[in-house]
Structure formats: C-alpha cells, structure tokens
Design a protein around this motif. Structure first.
Motif, PDB file in Angstrom:
ATOM      1  N   ASP A  69       0.869  -1.173   0.000  1.00  0.00           N
ATOM      2  CA  ASP A  69       0.000   0.000   0.000  1.00  0.00           C
ATOM      3  C   ASP A  69       0.908   1.226   0.000  1.00  0.00           C
ATOM      4  O   ASP A  69       1.350   1.686   1.059  1.00  0.00           O
ATOM      5  N   LYS A  70       1.221   1.707  -1.214  1.00  0.00           N
ATOM      6  CA  LYS A  70       2.195   2.802  -1.326  1.00  0.00           C
ATOM      7  C   LYS A  70       1.672   4.093  -0.717  1.00  0.00           C
ATOM      8  O   LYS A  70       2.418   4.877  -0.149  1.00  0.00           O
ATOM      9  N   GLU A  71       0.358   4.286  -0.816  1.00  0.00           N
ATOM     10  CA  GLU A  71      -0.227   5.516  -0.292  1.00  0.00           C
ATOM     11  C   GLU A  71       0.008   5.644   1.212  1.00  0.00           C
ATOM     12  O   GLU A  71       0.376   6.698   1.712  1.00  0.00           O
ATOM     13  N   ASN A  72      -0.198   4.534   1.916  1.00  0.00           N
ATOM     14  CA  ASN A  72      -0.025   4.557   3.368  1.00  0.00           C
ATOM     15  C   ASN A  72       1.347   4.072   3.819  1.00  0.00           C
ATOM     16  O   ASN A  72       1.580   3.873   5.007  1.00  0.00           O
ATOM     17  N   LYS A  73       2.221   3.803   2.844  1.00  0.00           N
ATOM     18  CA  LYS A  73       3.589   3.339   3.118  1.00  0.00           C
ATOM     19  C   LYS A  73       3.609   2.051   3.958  1.00  0.00           C
ATOM     20  O   LYS A  73       4.446   1.889   4.862  1.00  0.00           O
ATOM     21  N   THR A  74       2.641   1.152   3.716  1.00  0.00           N
ATOM     22  CA  THR A  74       2.634  -0.102   4.472  1.00  0.00           C
ATOM     23  C   THR A  74       2.714  -1.313   3.539  1.00  0.00           C
ATOM     24  O   THR A  74       2.241  -1.273   2.405  1.00  0.00           O
ATOM     25  N   ALA A  75       3.323  -2.365   4.058  1.00  0.00           N
ATOM     26  CA  ALA A  75       3.376  -3.638   3.343  1.00  0.00           C
ATOM     27  C   ALA A  75       2.910  -4.719   4.302  1.00  0.00           C
ATOM     28  O   ALA A  75       3.151  -4.639   5.515  1.00  0.00           O
ATOM     29  N   THR A  76       2.236  -5.727   3.757  1.00  0.00           N
ATOM     30  CA  THR A  76       1.726  -6.810   4.598  1.00  0.00           C
ATOM     31  C   THR A  76       2.465  -8.099   4.276  1.00  0.00           C
ATOM     32  O   THR A  76       2.657  -8.440   3.103  1.00  0.00           O
ATOM     33  N   LEU A  77       2.878  -8.798   5.321  1.00  0.00           N
ATOM     34  CA  LEU A  77       3.514 -10.110   5.164  1.00  0.00           C
ATOM     35  C   LEU A  77       2.609 -11.140   5.816  1.00  0.00           C
ATOM     36  O   LEU A  77       1.945 -10.842   6.818  1.00  0.00           O
ATOM     37  N   VAL A  78       2.561 -12.334   5.248  1.00  0.00           N
ATOM     38  CA  VAL A  78       1.804 -13.424   5.871  1.00  0.00           C
ATOM     39  C   VAL A  78       2.757 -14.604   5.961  1.00  0.00           C
ATOM     40  O   VAL A  78       3.318 -15.024   4.942  1.00  0.00           O
ATOM     41  N   TYR A  79       2.986 -15.090   7.172  1.00  0.00           N
ATOM     42  CA  TYR A  79       3.988 -16.149   7.330  1.00  0.00           C
ATOM     43  C   TYR A  79       3.548 -17.168   8.368  1.00  0.00           C
ATOM     44  O   TYR A  79       2.737 -16.883   9.245  1.00  0.00           O
ATOM     45  N   ARG A  80       4.121 -18.352   8.229  1.00  0.00           N
ATOM     46  CA  ARG A  80       3.798 -19.431   9.165  1.00  0.00           C
ATOM     47  C   ARG A  80       4.933 -19.566  10.172  1.00  0.00           C
ATOM     48  O   ARG A  80       6.104 -19.519   9.817  1.00  0.00           O
ATOM     49  N   VAL A  81       4.578 -19.746  11.424  1.00  0.00           N
ATOM     50  CA  VAL A  81       5.592 -19.977  12.444  1.00  0.00           C
ATOM     51  C   VAL A  81       6.109 -21.399  12.266  1.00  0.00           C
ATOM     52  O   VAL A  81       5.358 -22.370  12.421  1.00  0.00           O
ATOM     53  N   GLU A  82       7.368 -21.504  11.869  1.00  0.00           N
ATOM     54  CA  GLU A  82       7.986 -22.816  11.678  1.00  0.00           C
ATOM     55  C   GLU A  82       8.740 -23.200  12.940  1.00  0.00           C
ATOM     56  O   GLU A  82       8.392 -24.148  13.617  1.00  0.00           O
ATOM     57  N   ARG A  83       9.826 -22.421  13.191  1.00  0.00           N
ATOM     58  CA  ARG A  83      10.598 -22.711  14.398  1.00  0.00           C
ATOM     59  C   ARG A  83      10.908 -21.398  15.095  1.00  0.00           C
ATOM     60  O   ARG A  83      10.105 -20.484  15.071  1.00  0.00           O
ATOM     61  N   GLU A  84      12.113 -21.317  15.698  1.00  0.00           N
ATOM     62  CA  GLU A  84      12.374 -20.188  16.600  1.00  0.00           C
ATOM     63  C   GLU A  84      12.314 -18.802  15.955  1.00  0.00           C
ATOM     64  O   GLU A  84      11.755 -17.876  16.527  1.00  0.00           O
ATOM     65  N   GLY A  85      12.903 -18.667  14.761  1.00  0.00           N
ATOM     66  CA  GLY A  85      12.992 -17.334  14.152  1.00  0.00           C
ATOM     67  C   GLY A  85      11.625 -16.734  13.892  1.00  0.00           C
ATOM     68  O   GLY A  85      11.336 -15.597  14.283  1.00  0.00           O
ATOM     69  N   THR A  86      10.783 -17.502  13.250  1.00  0.00           N
ATOM     70  CA  THR A  86       9.444 -16.994  12.936  1.00  0.00           C
ATOM     71  C   THR A  86       8.598 -16.862  14.214  1.00  0.00           C
ATOM     72  O   THR A  86       7.730 -15.998  14.298  1.00  0.00           O
ATOM     73  N   ALA A  87       8.880 -17.705  15.224  1.00  0.00           N
ATOM     74  CA  ALA A  87       8.142 -17.578  16.492  1.00  0.00           C
ATOM     75  C   ALA A  87       8.472 -16.236  17.135  1.00  0.00           C
ATOM     76  O   ALA A  87       7.581 -15.539  17.638  1.00  0.00           O
ATOM     77  N   ILE A  88       9.755 -15.854  17.091  1.00  0.00           N
ATOM     78  CA  ILE A  88      10.148 -14.556  17.677  1.00  0.00           C
ATOM     79  C   ILE A  88       9.496 -13.422  16.883  1.00  0.00           C
ATOM     80  O   ILE A  88       8.960 -12.473  17.458  1.00  0.00           O
ATOM     81  N   LEU A  89       9.499 -13.538  15.550  1.00  0.00           N
ATOM     82  CA  LEU A  89       8.862 -12.484  14.735  1.00  0.00           C
ATOM     83  C   LEU A  89       7.377 -12.342  15.091  1.00  0.00           C
ATOM     84  O   LEU A  89       6.838 -11.242  15.123  1.00  0.00           O
ATOM     85  N   SER A  90       6.747 -13.471  15.388  1.00  0.00           N
ATOM     86  CA  SER A  90       5.301 -13.422  15.667  1.00  0.00           C
ATOM     87  C   SER A  90       4.985 -12.768  17.007  1.00  0.00           C
ATOM     88  O   SER A  90       3.833 -12.451  17.286  1.00  0.00           O
ATOM     89  N   SER A  91       6.022 -12.589  17.836  1.00  0.00           N
ATOM     90  CA  SER A  91       5.770 -11.968  19.148  1.00  0.00           C
ATOM     91  C   SER A  91       5.859 -10.441  19.079  1.00  0.00           C
ATOM     92  O   SER A  91       5.577  -9.761  20.066  1.00  0.00           O
ATOM     93  N   LEU A  92       6.267  -9.909  17.930  1.00  0.00           N
ATOM     94  CA  LEU A  92       6.342  -8.441  17.808  1.00  0.00           C
ATOM     95  C   LEU A  92       4.938  -7.835  17.827  1.00  0.00           C
ATOM     96  O   LEU A  92       3.990  -8.451  17.323  1.00  0.00           O
ATOM     97  N   THR A  93       4.832  -6.649  18.380  1.00  0.00           N
ATOM     98  CA  THR A  93       3.519  -5.993  18.421  1.00  0.00           C
ATOM     99  C   THR A  93       3.627  -4.565  17.868  1.00  0.00           C
ATOM    100  O   THR A  93       4.724  -4.062  17.643  1.00  0.00           O
ATOM    101  N   ALA A  94       2.465  -3.944  17.689  1.00  0.00           N
ATOM    102  CA  ALA A  94       2.407  -2.598  17.107  1.00  0.00           C
ATOM    103  C   ALA A  94       3.376  -1.661  17.814  1.00  0.00           C
ATOM    104  O   ALA A  94       3.444  -1.628  19.043  1.00  0.00           O
ATOM    105  N   GLY A  95       4.145  -0.927  17.012  1.00  0.00           N
ATOM    106  CA  GLY A  95       5.100   0.028  17.571  1.00  0.00           C
ATOM    107  C   GLY A  95       6.522  -0.514  17.599  1.00  0.00           C
ATOM    108  O   GLY A  95       7.477   0.260  17.630  1.00  0.00           O
TER     109      GLY A  95
END
Ligand SMILES: Cc1cc2nc3c(=O)[nH]c(=O)nc-3n(C[C@H](O)[C@H](O)[C@H](O)COP(=O)(O)OP(=O)(O)OC[C@H]3O[C@@H](n4cnc5c(N)ncnc54)[C@H](O)[C@@H]3O)c2cc1C
Ligand code: FES
Length: 267
Positions: A69-95
C-alpha cells in the motif's frame, strides 16, 4: 533508510520498519503489517529479508511481500511460524521496530498481460501470500484473474476473501474438508479455458506440477524457495540448477529469482 547496493537491476535497502499491526489469521499463521519508506520500491513477488530481533539468530528470514500500500507506506507479510525465528517475529507488536533488508529478488512479470487478458494464479499453502498483490495489480490493469488455491485442510485456508476481491477463486483441500477434495491439479486439469499468463507459488510438489503442465507456455512463472544466507546474491547458498544444462549453470533464488519461468529450472 540506508542504501546497501545499487545494481543494474535492483536497489537493496535496509530500514528499521515499524510494526503497525500483527494478528494470527489461522493456526500458526500471522499477518504482519510494516510501515516504512521501503514500501515505495516494492513490487509484487519480491521478498523482504527480516532480521530476527535475537542476537543468537544471525541469518535473516526471507518472507514474501503479500500486499503493498504505497499511499499509506505499508506492506503486509503473511507467514507461518515454523521454528524459533518466525516464532520470535510473531511476538512483535504494534510500535516495535524491525530491521528489514529488501525489497529483494525479481518479482512476477505483470507487464506481459494487458486489459482483457486472462491470468491463472496458482497458490499452495503458505505460497499464497504473494499472489494477493499480484491479483490486485493485474485486476487494476483490467486483466481477468482466476485463482486456484490448495491447502492441507480447512484450518489452513488463508487469504481466500482477499483473492475473491479480484476474481474467481477455486479452492481445494487435500482432505476435502473445504472446497474441492484434492490438489490444485484436480481443478486445473478440468479448466477448459486458455490463459495468457500463469503465476504460481507453493510447495515443491505443486510447483513441479505447474512446471510440467505449463513448460511450453510463453508466460508461466513459478516463485521458488531455497535456504538463504546473505539474501543478496553474494554467498551462493540458494542456488538452483537450470534444466538441460551442465552442473555449473546455477541461478540464485535470492537474486535471479525467486520467480523463474516454467521449464527453466531443474526440480
Ligand atoms: C523467497 C522466499 C519467500 C518466502 N516467503 C514466505 C512467506 O511469505 N511466508 C512464509 O511463511 N514463509 C516464507 N518463506 C519461508 C520462510 O523463510 C521460513 O519459513 C523461515 O525462514 C523459517 O525460519 P525459522 O527460524 O522459523 O525456522 P528454522 O528452520 O529454525 O530456520 C533456520 C534457518 O533456515 C532458514 N529456513 C528455514 N526454512 C526455510 C525456507 N522454507 N526457505 C528459506 N529458508 C529457510 C531460515 O531462514 C534460517 O536461516 C519464504 C522463503 C523464501 C526463500
Ligand atoms: S542467499 Fe546468498 S546468494 Fe542467495
């Protein structure tokens, strides 16, 4: 935003992007929205190389861009938690801030289609995300979009509504718990129409089918995955081999791909 390298075809940037939102959209599958200047450079089918905010995780994690979304300068990612790396990414929150390198790779070539032409999008499981932006842009230019999506079972179905916004969607599940029972091939082999371009992303077995089925098609594309390290063409961790060529004919998924033409790569 830092410019890491400006090559003939790609501009690789590094930026601390801001997490705008994160939510679980299916069991272990997360949708994360990121805000940053890098969004202006993003194209459908490219990926981002994410640094896991944990000092023990040295290698970045490659994740496809699902929506831009170039207008709002946002991009969306959709990912599956496989192991540790993606699990840590999934714990991030707004801000929270996330160190992102990209946008990387050659995305889907959408220029081959014009208004009134027909595209077939084929997605399997966690390969479906990059097809959403692809469908959005194709539909915006007046092309007809037909998607065939395959999932293991009903609980794994994602992005169905998003893709329905841009055209007809056929859905399959391996166990028949939703949509047509079977693989994407069950539906595709029955479609009678001709398509002007084919865009696909999914598990190796599915891509192998698409590769064979559309090997002679002038505009059929597959988005591949490979284990990556540098993610910018320098380390050759991600090589695949060209079909009918000597072992030395390598292509790098991160730099030459992740999108390749059907019939080009050895599976
Ligand atoms: C171009 C590209 C696009 C991708 N897009 C998506 C996406 O949109 N959504 C999604 O859910 N997944 C995507 N993946 C897969 C995703 O990168 C892996 O699931 C993720 O890196 C796993 O990290 P982990 O720490 O949880 O797992 P671990 O297995 O602990 O990871 C260990 C190492 O192996 C690497 N690795 C593990 N699995 C893969 C994989 N399948 N591909 C490449 N490297 C891997 C990790 O990056 C890490 O360096 C993509 C992969 C590639 C190459
Ligand atoms: S990951 Fe280093 S060359 Fe592709």
């Amino acid at each position: 935003m830092k410019h890491l390298r400006e090559g003939s075809k790609s501009l690789i940037l590094k930026e601390d992007m801001t997490v705008v939102s994160q939510r679980e959209i299916a069991p272990r599958i997360f949708e994360m929205r990121l805000l940053g200047e890098m969004v202006h450079e993003m194209k459908a089918g490219q990926f981002l190389h994410l640094r896991v905010p944990d000092p023990s995780k040295l290698l970045r994690r490659p994740i496809s861009i699902s929506q831009i979304d170039k207008e709002n300068k946002t991009a969306t990612l959709v990912y599956r938690v496989e192991r540790e790396g993606t699990a840590i990414l999934s714990s991030l929150t707004a801000g929270d801030r996330l160190d992102v390198m990209g946008p990387q790779g050659n995305g889907f070539d959408l220029s081959v289609l014009s208004a009134g032409q027909k595209a077939l999008l084929i997605g399997g499981g966690i390969g479906v995300p990059p097809l959403v932006e692809t469908a959005k842009q194709l539909s915006a230019k007046g092309a007809e979009v037909i998607s065939v999506l395959g999932f293991a079972d009903k609980s794994a179905v994602i992005l169905e509504d998003e893709l329905r916004r841009y055209g007809k969607v056929y859905l399959t599940t391996d166990d028949g718990s939703y949509g047509v029972k079977g693989y994407v091939s069950t539906v595709i082999d029955e479609l009678s129409e001709e398509f002007d371009a084919v865009y696909s992303c999914g598990a190796p077995g599915m891509l192998k089918y698409v590769d064979k089925k559309f090997a002679q098609h002038p505009h059929a594309y597959l988005s591949l995955e490979a284990r990556m390290a540098c993610g910018m063409g320098a380390c050759y961790a991600c090589v695949v081999h060209l079909k009918n060529q000597a072992e030395a004919s390598n292509k790098r998924v991160c730099e030459d791909g992740p999108v390749f033409a059907a019939g080009e790569i050895e599976f």
